[in-house]
Scaffold this active site. Sequence first.
Site, PDB file in Angstrom:
ATOM      1  CD  GLU A  99      -3.531  -1.544   4.908  1.00 25.72           C
ATOM      2  OE1 GLU A  99      -3.538  -2.645   5.446  1.00 25.72           O
ATOM      3  OE2 GLU A  99      -3.196  -0.505   5.514  1.00 25.72           O
ATOM      4  CG  HIS A 128      -0.636  -0.026   2.509  1.00 27.67           C
ATOM      5  ND1 HIS A 128      -0.418   1.106   3.232  1.00 27.67           N
ATOM      6  CD2 HIS A 128      -0.408  -1.055   3.350  1.00 27.67           C
ATOM      7  CE1 HIS A 128      -0.082   0.790   4.470  1.00 27.67           C
ATOM      8  NE2 HIS A 128      -0.063  -0.528   4.576  1.00 27.67           N
TER       9      HIS A 128
HETATM   10  N1  DTR Z   1      -2.139  -3.907   7.486  1.00 26.45           N
HETATM   11  C1  DTR Z   1      -1.255  -3.436   8.548  1.00 26.45           C
HETATM   12  C2  DTR Z   1      -1.530  -4.039   9.809  1.00 26.45           C
HETATM   13  C3  DTR Z   1      -1.448  -5.496   9.857  1.00 26.45           C
HETATM   14  C4  DTR Z   1      -1.593  -6.414   8.902  1.00 26.45           C
HETATM   15  N2  DTR Z   1      -1.476  -7.657   9.416  1.00 26.45           N
HETATM   16  C5  DTR Z   1      -1.254  -7.545  10.684  1.00 26.45           C
HETATM   17  C6  DTR Z   1      -1.069  -8.527  11.641  1.00 26.45           C
HETATM   18  C7  DTR Z   1      -0.836  -8.105  12.930  1.00 26.45           C
HETATM   19  C8  DTR Z   1      -0.790  -6.755  13.261  1.00 26.45           C
HETATM   20  C9  DTR Z   1      -0.988  -5.765  12.302  1.00 26.45           C
HETATM   21  C10 DTR Z   1      -1.204  -6.191  11.017  1.00 26.45           C
HETATM   22  C11 DTR Z   1      -1.334  -1.936   8.537  1.00 26.45           C
HETATM   23  O1  DTR Z   1      -1.286  -1.403   7.431  1.00 26.45           O
HETATM   24  O2  DTR Z   1      -1.406  -1.261   9.560  1.00 26.45           O
HETATM   25 ZN    ZN Z   2      -0.820   0.546   8.991  1.00 27.52          ZN
HETATM   26 ZN    ZN Z   3       0.262  -1.574   6.311  1.00 21.26          ZN
END
Ligand code: DTR
Ligand code: ZN
Ligand code: ZN
Length: 502
Positions: free
Chosen positions: A320, A276
């Site tokens: 995102e 992202h």
């Molecule tokens: N998508 C992330 C946060 C995120 C994705 N998978 C996990 C697993 C455990 C903790 C956080 C995340 C973001 O952009 O903040």
């Molecule tokens: Zn994030």
């Molecule tokens: Zn992220």
Amino acid sequence: MHRRLIFSSILSLAAASVIQRPLLEPSDSQALINTKPLVSSNAIQDDISSSKLLERAKHLYKLAKLATDEYNHPTRVIGSKGHLATIDYIYSTLASLREYYDISNQTFPAVMGNVFESRLVLGHSTPKSAGPMSLTPPTKNKEPVYGPLVLVANDGCEELDYPANVTGSIAFIRRGTCPFGTKSENAGKAGAIAAVIYNHMQGNLSGTLGQPSEHHVATFGISDTDAEPFIKKLQTGETVDASAYIDAIVENIGTTNVIAQTKGGDPKNCVMLGGHSDSVAEGPGINDDGSGSLTLLEIATHLTKYTVNNCVRFAWWAGEEEGLLGSDYYVSQLSEEENMKIRLFMDYDMLASPNYAYQVYNATNAVNPAGSEELRDLYTGFYKAHGQNHTYIPFDGRSDYDAFIRNGIPGGGIATGAEGVKTEKEAAMFGGRAGEWFDHCYHQLCDTVNNLNLEAWELNAKLVAHSVATYAVSFKGFPERTAITSNAVPERSLYHGPKLVI
Ligand code: DTR
Ligand code: ZN
Ligand code: ZN
């Protein structure tokens, strides 16, 4: 750079790609491509170096600083100059490779929220854990509101759960069963002036109301321990006076995904990968997700030295952090025919956390589209081959793979950890500090260039390169795509994006 200038440079690049005469006739250019070697995992891994990645990260931080006049600090949140410049950087890097890629951008409507100030007083105390939910509206006239705290029945998911005296009061609602947005909406419909959702399990409660509704009221989350004395008081018939204040805005804006697809390779069999392009408002997001999105850019640049048998499609998602807006939109716009061309989607979000673990999403074929598990095993096989440990983490909807697996496309990915605490066992497996977050700067101002672990970043970038090369060469042994509806789709999870929704 001014916002309009950045956009106009995107547009002029797009226009240039249409009107400029190609340097080579298509047949010549094809001939040139065909003199290149077929991509191999080892060759493209050898192209990766942490010094080049770091150079890109330094540049990205400079772009985040462009937002300082508006946000008082560097950020690449959607709508900011930092994000517009990020999109411009990605687009212009790809535009220089336009003989090799078809590049497009996809603008879509997005919501963004900003809370400037907030305060919650219950009785005579200000609960420490109280925080405004993301995408909350402000209190009336952005002024404090006063009223009794009124306990809502059950989980507040039904309009009938709201007693008549909620009108003009602050609704006190237990977490659970339905999304926070539904509770806030029900409270608003019942005439509440604000809502407080308390955790039904241990810990603080911060989440998002999700898609705005005209019925939402200013909404806070608080911890179970902070809520407990007030639940008791209200249950024994005591009155609790309360006041709530939120100064916030919820805005509709447009933001943009960038997509690049190889001109070569079978266009009916694409390997797709994404990171992202945006950060949260609180900081520059150099690990989250500069690390993933710059890895993609670096690999897209190196891939041009090779030919591919299968098409490779790169995506840089916007929004995102606001709830997977860009990837949701992209998948929603695919016709069935287009959907079926995507053999798998690989998510690369947070690859260089300072106190890292090598985490692999535990995407099994039992509850995800077939092929997700083969991808998972490709990742674990790589770590093993490099003498590295790995852990499995829940595949629970917290990043941009969600729309893909919900729509029949196999998915998976790797990460290095966010706000989770590293255990003693994990410290033994990966080094680093037990008892501390994997990324102590997660969603904060300190997510700068200094927040990157270059060793983890380099190895993970090589793994991303390996995943691209493997499927760009062949899908042999990888399950065929099945129709969109015939795949198992996981139950709706607690997350849709980084923040809790239920
Ligand atoms: N998508 C992330 C946060 C995120 C994705 N998978 C996990 C697993 C455990 C903790 C956080 C995340 C973001 O952009 O903040
Ligand atoms: Zn994030
Ligand atoms: Zn992220």
